[in-house]
Each structure stands twice: as C-alpha cells, then as structure tokens.
Design an enzyme around this catalytic site. Structure first.
Site, PDB file in Angstrom:
ATOM      1  N   LYS A  51     -28.115  60.097  25.791  1.00 30.73           N
ATOM      2  CA  LYS A  51     -26.866  59.474  26.251  1.00 30.73           C
ATOM      3  C   LYS A  51     -26.073  59.137  24.999  1.00 30.73           C
ATOM      4  O   LYS A  51     -25.723  57.980  24.731  1.00 30.73           O
ATOM      5  CB  LYS A  51     -27.215  58.224  27.093  1.00 30.73           C
ATOM      6  N   ASP A  98     -27.213  62.117  32.464  1.00 34.44           N
ATOM      7  CA  ASP A  98     -26.678  62.176  33.830  1.00 34.44           C
ATOM      8  C   ASP A  98     -26.461  63.621  34.251  1.00 34.44           C
ATOM      9  O   ASP A  98     -26.764  64.021  35.378  1.00 34.44           O
ATOM     10  CB  ASP A  98     -25.396  61.329  33.972  1.00 34.44           C
ATOM     11  N   ASP A 129     -39.345  59.409  31.836  1.00 31.37           N
ATOM     12  CA  ASP A 129     -40.058  58.854  32.985  1.00 31.37           C
ATOM     13  C   ASP A 129     -39.370  59.318  34.275  1.00 31.37           C
ATOM     14  O   ASP A 129     -40.009  59.818  35.217  1.00 31.37           O
ATOM     15  CB  ASP A 129     -40.012  57.317  32.872  1.00 31.37           C
ATOM     16  N   TYR A 179     -39.287  50.540  27.069  1.00 29.68           N
ATOM     17  CA  TYR A 179     -40.499  49.968  27.662  1.00 29.68           C
ATOM     18  C   TYR A 179     -41.331  49.186  26.640  1.00 29.68           C
ATOM     19  O   TYR A 179     -42.264  48.481  27.000  1.00 29.68           O
ATOM     20  CB  TYR A 179     -41.376  51.065  28.285  1.00 29.68           C
ATOM     21  N   ASP A 229     -40.414  62.894  36.866  1.00 27.04           N
ATOM     22  CA  ASP A 229     -40.703  62.764  38.302  1.00 27.04           C
ATOM     23  C   ASP A 229     -39.768  63.638  39.129  1.00 27.04           C
ATOM     24  O   ASP A 229     -40.180  64.249  40.116  1.00 27.04           O
ATOM     25  CB  ASP A 229     -40.574  61.302  38.758  1.00 27.04           C
TER      26      ASP A 229
END
Ligand code: NAD
Length: 360
Positions: free
Chosen positions: A195, A227, A251, A146, A255
């Site tokens: 990852k 994942d 992020d 980001y 959620d």
C-alpha cells in the site's frame, strides 16, 4: 541423500494424513535412492496429555537438530475438548506459536493451484476457472502489525487504540530474497503487494525489493496495491506467480487465494527460516469432526512433503514426482470425501496415500 525429518503428527486427522505423507516419501526414497529418517515428536493436545505442556523445550531442541519438520495439525474441538479449558498459553495452539518462534520461521509459503479436475469446486466464473491458476503467496510471518507495539488507553478523555506497523530493511530483504529464489524455481515472476500510496512501511518494502530484484534479471518484477490485488485474485488469478507481501496483507490474501481453489484438503504450506530449514504442514486444521474415520484427504500433507523436498532438500525431480502422482490420481478420478461430487465414489485416506505412492 540422507534426510533427517522431525515428524509431528499432532491431533485429530494429523496422524492419519501424516502417515500417508510418510508412505509417499518412502516411495520417493525407494525410487530415487534417498533415505528419510523420521523422529516422531509430540505437539499440541497429545503433548498436553502426556507432558502437561503443548510443546516441551526438549521437543523444540530435537526439532532444531533436524533438517525439516513435517507437521500434521494440532488442536481439538474448541467447544468440547478439555484442552480449551486450560489457560491460553497451555492450549494446543500455543505449541504452534512457540515452534514457529523458536525456529525463526519468517517466510510463509502457501501455494494456490487449481487442478483442472477440481475446477467445479472453484467459486469463480467458469471463464476464469477455465484458465486455471498456479500461484505462491509468500507472506512475511514475524513482523508488521501483528508484532508491533500496541495499547489501548484514554487520551484526552477518549478511549484510543494504537497498533504499530514496523519493518526494517533487513526483515524485508531476507524475505524478498526468498521470494525471488522461489520464483526462479517457478515461472519467474514476482508481484510485490503493498500500500505504497499511503504507508511508509510499504514504501520501504518497494525500495528494498527493487534492489533485490536487480540481482534477478531473469525474474519479471512488478508491484501492485493491495486493494487491487484483492480484486485481481478473483478477476484474473492466472496472472500471478509469486505474490510477495507483508504479514497482515498476506494473512488476508492467502485465505482469499485458498478459497478460490475450493478445497481445503488440497492446500499445502511451508514456513521457512534463513537457512534451508522449513516446517511443512497442510493449511487446514485437525478436523475433529472427521478424525479417526480414515476419510480425511491426505493430499495437502503429501503436497507439503513435496514442498519439503523442493525447498529444504533441493530435490526438484522428486518433488515433481509427487506433484505429478497427485495429478494422476485426480485425472484417474479418485476422490476423497471433501472433493467428491455428490454420488461420486470415494476413497479412504489410506487408499489415497497408497494410490499416490504407487504412482511415484
Ligand atoms: P479445520 O480446518 O480443522 O476444519 C474445517 C472443515 O474442513 C471441517 O469440516 C473439516 O472436516 C474439513 N477438513 C479440514 N481438513 C480436511 C481434510 N484434510 N480432508 C477433509 N476435510 C477436511 O478447521 P476448524 O474446524 O476450524 O478447526 C479444528 C481444530 O483445528 C481447532 O482446534 C483449530 O484450532 C485447529 N487448527 C489447527 C491448525 C494447525 O494445526 N495449523 C490450523 C487451523 C486450525
């Protein structure tokens, strides 16, 4: 202890829920002999109305001079409020981005805890909800994808977009240390989510976090691919204690973790910098649809105040007292509109605050 707190009630339900959190803090102060000194500041829509600016430099300077910031929420109805006719850098949310940046808040903490009394709101299978869960998602907030260089341009006649994911070892180390420090205060387990089978940045996260883990032999440390983590969160969330991860993975996963608790009015959060300073706020927004009706659930903000006691002031006993008082009111069957089952009696926002304050 003398605790100096900048209080930003904000917009919408912010003033209602923060008032209740202050009520509970004052009850803690009375019982345990602490003084909470509040200085109320404006940010968001209310600051636009008064100063034409969602966050003034003077407000930032005052916030920086305190030990912590207790924040409600900012913003209004994005379709109808005149605040959203302003240019993006003058809208309420610009204040939020500015204060996070100015205060150097790089570590975002979001607990996801399933109260046994609210397990019916959990969308997971009953056998999974039955076991409960209690985790802390720790997301890096100021680096990664980001914040990396990005551009879109035509390359060899083809429109091409590029985003860059960059982390240096210092950015990783400072949040890894925070993650382990927090695990020590909890069930002493850290899961690094990455990852690393594909990304160089993830491989650096692993290397640095492994080094930090050596300083915390009492904390169990494991790694998990993102994942798999997304699957494990719905399959077996009870396995997690502190989940440490970079910005974008955090992020998404935070959620997902919020969702499985089933109730937005219960979700607290904290953002920390390198010192003990922190900004504490509910995870939800300003809920303009229910603002001014005294029906919002103040528990997320009250639990954020408990996080402030634990992480900024190291007042663990006092934080426990708040969390136990919240558990007690739920056990006794008190519910606000968002967590009441159909037909169940509901208490108002200020009543919920008083019930919790009385049980400190
Ligand atoms: P929201 O979280 O405000 O509301 C979503 C739904 O959840 C609404 O139905 C609301 O009534 C309900 N809800 C939220 N908190 C509640 C509580 N404590 N008790 C009971 N019900 C609650 O999200 P939104 O509607 O998408 O956003 C509204 C405004 O809030 C927008 O201006 C948005 O930009 C802003 N916002 C601010 C923050 C922040 O201040 N950190 C975060 C998210 C959204």
């Amino acid at each position: 202890m003398n605790c100096n707190i900048a209080v930003i009630k904000g917009d919408g339900i912010g003033p209602e829920v923060v008032t209740e959190a202050m009520k509970v803090l004052d009850a803690v102060g009375k019982k345990f002999g602490h003084t909470f000194n509040y200085e109320q500041l404006l940010m968001g829509g209310c600051s636009i109305d008064k100063y034409g600016d969602p966050l003034t430099d003077e407000t930032v300077a005052i916030a920086k001079s305190k030990d912590a910031v207790l924040l409600g929420s900012i913003g209004g109805n994005t379709q109808t409020s005149p605040w959203y006719k302003l240019p993006p850098n003058k809208r309420p949310e610009a204040g939020l981005l500015k204060i996070r940046k100015e205060l150097g808040l790089f570590a975002n903490l979001r607990p996801a805890y399933l109260y046994p009394e609210l397990k019916e709101a959990c969308p997971l299978k009953e056998s999974v909800a039955e076991r409960g869960f209690d985790m802390m998602i720790m997301r890096e907030l100021t680096g990664g994808l980001y914040f990396g260089e990005r551009y879109t341009k035509e390359i060899d006649g083809v429109m091409t977009a590029v985003d860059t994911l960059t982390y240096n070892e210092n950015e990783i180390r400072r949040i890894a240390v925070k993650g382990f420090d927090i695990a020590v205060k909890r069930r002493k387990k850290v899961t690094l989510v990455d990852k690393a089978n594909v990304l160089d940045s993830s491989r650096l996260w692993r290397k640095v976090t492994e080094e930090v883990a050596k300083d915390y032999p009492e904390v169990e440390y494991e790694t998990m691919l993102v994942d798999n983590a997304a699957m494990q969160l719905v399959k077996d969330p009870a396995q997690f204690d502190v989940m440490l991860t970079e910005n974008m993975f955090g992020d998404i996963l935070s959620d997902e973790a919020s969702m499985i608790t089933g109730s937005i009015g219960m979700l607290s959060s904290a953002s920390l910098n390198e010192t003990k300073f922190g900004l504490y706020e509910p995870s939800g927004g300003s809920a303009p649809d229910i603002a001014g009706q005294n029906i919002a659930n103040p528990i997320a903000t009250i639990l954020s105040a408990a996080m402030m006691l634990r992480y900024t002031f190291d007042l663990d006993k006092e934080a426990d007292a708040i969390e136990n008082a919240v558990k007690k009111v739920l056990e006794e069957g008190y519910r606000t509109i968002d967590i009441a089952k159909p037909g169940e009696p509901q208490v108002k926002c200020d009543e919920m605050g008083s019930l919790i304050a009385e049980r400190i």
